[in-house]
Design a protein around this motif. Structure first.
Motif, short mmCIF file in Angstrom:
data_model
loop_
_atom_site.label_atom_id
_atom_site.label_comp_id
_atom_site.label_asym_id
_atom_site.label_seq_id
_atom_site.Cartn_x
_atom_site.Cartn_y
_atom_site.Cartn_z
N LYS A 1 -19.30 -12.37 -5.20
CA LYS A 1 -20.20 -11.75 -6.18
C LYS A 1 -19.40 -10.91 -7.18
CE LYS A 1 -24.38 -8.91 -6.46
NZ LYS A 1 -23.85 -7.88 -7.38
N MET A 2 -18.41 -10.15 -6.69
CA MET A 2 -17.59 -9.33 -7.57
C MET A 2 -16.77 -10.20 -8.52
SD MET A 2 -16.22 -6.53 -4.81
CE MET A 2 -15.02 -5.89 -5.96
N VAL A 3 -16.24 -11.29 -7.99
CA VAL A 3 -15.41 -12.19 -8.81
C VAL A 3 -16.23 -12.84 -9.91
CG1 VAL A 3 -14.06 -14.32 -8.78
CG2 VAL A 3 -13.73 -12.61 -6.99
N VAL A 4 -17.42 -13.26 -9.58
CA VAL A 4 -18.30 -13.91 -10.56
C VAL A 4 -18.55 -12.96 -11.74
CG1 VAL A 4 -20.68 -14.66 -10.96
CG2 VAL A 4 -19.40 -15.51 -8.98
N GLU A 5 -18.69 -11.67 -11.44
CA GLU A 5 -18.94 -10.69 -12.50
C GLU A 5 -17.70 -10.44 -13.37
OE1 GLU A 5 -20.18 -7.33 -10.26
OE2 GLU A 5 -22.22 -8.11 -9.89
N GLN A 6 -16.50 -10.61 -12.79
CA GLN A 6 -15.28 -10.28 -13.51
C GLN A 6 -14.67 -11.47 -14.26
OE1 GLN A 6 -12.77 -8.78 -10.41
NE2 GLN A 6 -14.00 -6.93 -10.09
N SER A 7 -14.97 -12.67 -13.81
CA SER A 7 -14.33 -13.86 -14.37
C SER A 7 -15.05 -14.33 -15.63
CB SER A 7 -14.33 -14.99 -13.34
OG SER A 7 -13.94 -16.21 -13.92
N LEU A 8 -14.29 -14.73 -16.64
CA LEU A 8 -14.91 -15.32 -17.83
C LEU A 8 -15.61 -16.63 -17.49
CD1 LEU A 8 -12.20 -14.84 -20.61
CD2 LEU A 8 -14.34 -13.58 -20.32
N LEU A 9 -15.16 -17.30 -16.44
CA LEU A 9 -15.72 -18.60 -16.07
C LEU A 9 -16.85 -18.48 -15.06
CD1 LEU A 9 -12.42 -20.66 -15.79
CD2 LEU A 9 -13.88 -20.29 -17.77
N GLY A 10 -17.10 -17.25 -14.58
CA GLY A 10 -18.23 -17.03 -13.69
C GLY A 10 -18.07 -17.62 -12.31
N LYS A 11 -16.83 -17.76 -11.85
CA LYS A 11 -16.60 -18.33 -10.52
C LYS A 11 -15.18 -17.98 -10.06
CE LYS A 11 -14.56 -22.74 -11.97
NZ LYS A 11 -13.26 -22.45 -11.30
N PRO A 12 -14.95 -17.98 -8.74
CA PRO A 12 -13.57 -17.87 -8.26
C PRO A 12 -12.88 -19.21 -8.37
CG PRO A 12 -15.07 -18.07 -6.41
CD PRO A 12 -15.93 -18.02 -7.65
N ALA A 13 -11.57 -19.20 -8.29
CA ALA A 13 -10.82 -20.46 -8.26
C ALA A 13 -10.93 -21.08 -6.87
CB ALA A 13 -9.36 -20.20 -8.59
N SER A 14 -10.79 -22.38 -6.83
CA SER A 14 -10.63 -23.06 -5.54
C SER A 14 -9.13 -23.23 -5.29
CB SER A 14 -11.31 -24.43 -5.57
OG SER A 14 -10.57 -25.33 -6.38
N PRO A 15 -8.72 -23.33 -4.02
CA PRO A 15 -7.30 -23.55 -3.74
C PRO A 15 -6.75 -24.80 -4.42
CG PRO A 15 -8.45 -22.91 -1.74
CD PRO A 15 -9.50 -23.14 -2.79
N ASP A 16 -7.56 -25.85 -4.52
CA ASP A 16 -7.09 -27.08 -5.17
C ASP A 16 -6.80 -26.86 -6.65
OD1 ASP A 16 -7.27 -28.39 -2.78
OD2 ASP A 16 -8.93 -29.69 -3.34
N ALA B 1 -9.75 -13.51 -15.87
CA ALA B 1 -10.06 -12.17 -15.38
C ALA B 1 -9.23 -11.11 -16.07
CB ALA B 1 -9.84 -12.11 -13.87
N THR B 2 -8.03 -11.43 -16.50
CA THR B 2 -7.17 -10.44 -17.16
C THR B 2 -7.61 -10.16 -18.59
OG1 THR B 2 -5.62 -12.16 -17.82
CG2 THR B 2 -5.18 -11.03 -15.74
N LEU B 3 -8.56 -10.92 -19.11
CA LEU B 3 -8.99 -10.76 -20.49
C LEU B 3 -10.22 -9.86 -20.62
CD1 LEU B 3 -8.65 -14.49 -21.65
CD2 LEU B 3 -6.96 -12.64 -21.83
N LYS B 4 -10.83 -9.48 -19.50
CA LYS B 4 -12.03 -8.67 -19.55
C LYS B 4 -11.71 -7.20 -19.27
CE LYS B 4 -15.99 -10.10 -18.12
NZ LYS B 4 -17.12 -10.59 -17.30
#
Length: 237
Positions: free
Chosen positions: A193-208, A234-237
């Protein structure tokens, strides 16, 4: 770009998370892969305990085993081992700082020292490299992460200077952002939930997804001293 087929990779920390994804994708591309983990219960390859009293001896033994005493040299060494445990700066003393630096800083130094003896550096198609794993905190501060930020940033400087000292061996870094792996454990939903709020893409990365950054650095024979970020903006927000 050099093809993956026929290249020999060692992935330290390759039994889970991003390391496992790198191994899986490299195998799919025709590479030969050895993986090493600190747990004999999780690995179908080699065991290396980088938290023991002599990590240099443990690394040297691992590299000797994987290469048959140097008779079958590696093309690439990828280090994804480590777990970032934030420690408030107010709780740090010298002993704690040294111990926290072991995996993100001292182990990469030791890999840089030992690797040239076990990497392929001669002959046609030589494309040897070392790839370390840093993190987004080296690029954007996170409250409470001053200590880990210092080590993550130090890896960038270490990789760039090793690229000079070890040439023609290439040395690079992948700096992932929040990536949904087993390390999230029981707090997975809260972290997500925290990552979704911080990411410009609205999701965490997958390992792949992050694994593709490592394979780019494996294949791009012009990349050395490079820091490749994969953090969803995330570094752009």
């Amino acid at each position: 770009m050099a093809p993956l087929k026929g290249q020999y990779l060692l992935i330290i920390g390759g039994s889970s998370g991003m390391g496992f994804s790198v191994a899986k994708l490299a195998l799919a591309g025709g590479a030969k892969v050895a993986i090493a983990s600190s747990s004999a219960n999780k690995v179908s390859g080699y065991v290396v305990d980088l938290a023991d009293s002599d990590p240099e001896a443990s690394l040297e033994q691992l590299l000797a085993e994987v290469t048959g005493g140097g008779q079958q040299p590696l093309d690439h060494i990828i280090n994804t081992a480590g777990r970032g445990v934030p420690k408030p700066i107010a709780e740090i003393n010298l002993a704690t700082a040294n111990e926290l630096a072991r995996l993100p800083l001292f182990v990469p130094m030791l890999i840089g020292k030992l690797a040239p003896r076990f990497l392929k550096t001669e002959g046609p198609g030589s494309n040897s490299s070392i790839i370390f794993t840093s993190g987004q905190v080296a690029e954007k501060p996170i409250p409470g992460y001053s200590v880990l930020a210092a080590y993550a940033s130090a890896q960038h400087g270490l990789a760039r200077n090793l690229a000079v000292d070890l040439a023609p061996i290439r040395v690079n870094v992948v700096a992932p952002g929040p990536t949904e792996t087993e390390m999230w454990g029981e707090h997975r939903e809260v972290i997500k939930k925290m990552v979704v709020e911080q990411s410009l893409l609205g999701k965490p990365a997958s390992p792949d997804e992050v694994a593709e950054a490592y394979l780019y650095l494996v294949k791009n024979t012009d990349a050395t001293g490079s820091i490749v970020s994969s953090n969803g903006g995330a570094t752009l927000k």
